[in-house]
Design a protein around this motif. Structure first.
Motif: not given
Length: 80
Positions: A2-3, A35-39, A43-49
């Motif tokens: 994720k990181e 976006i801050s959490e993803i970057e 937080k992860g991202i779904s494969a669909e995104k």
């Protein structure tokens, strides 16, 4: 993982000159805080995104996981 993905997304987003707010809206999120959490890898991202993120950033999905030089070297090894 994720990181690394988050770091790569941030790198590509900033190369395009997009703010977190602009990027969030373009990929369908209401708040830029996600976006801050993803970057940051919180937080992860779904494969669909992933296809939508790649499209907004103007890259292939593989480029979200690998820096271009690494990606090209893997392709060359696999075709040799």
């Amino acid at each position: 993982m994720k990181e690394q993905l988050g770091t790569r997304i941030k790198e590509l987003r900033t190369e395009k000159g997009m703010t977190q707010t602009d990027f969030a809206r373009k990929i369908g999120y209401k708040h830029p805080s996600i976006i801050s959490e993803i970057e940051s890898g919180k937080k992860g991202i779904s494969a669909e995104k992933l296809p939508q993120i790649a499209k907004v950033l103007g890259v292939e999905i593989n480029s979200l996981f690998f820096v271009e030089k690494v990606h090209k070297s893997r392709i060359n090894v696999n075709t040799a």
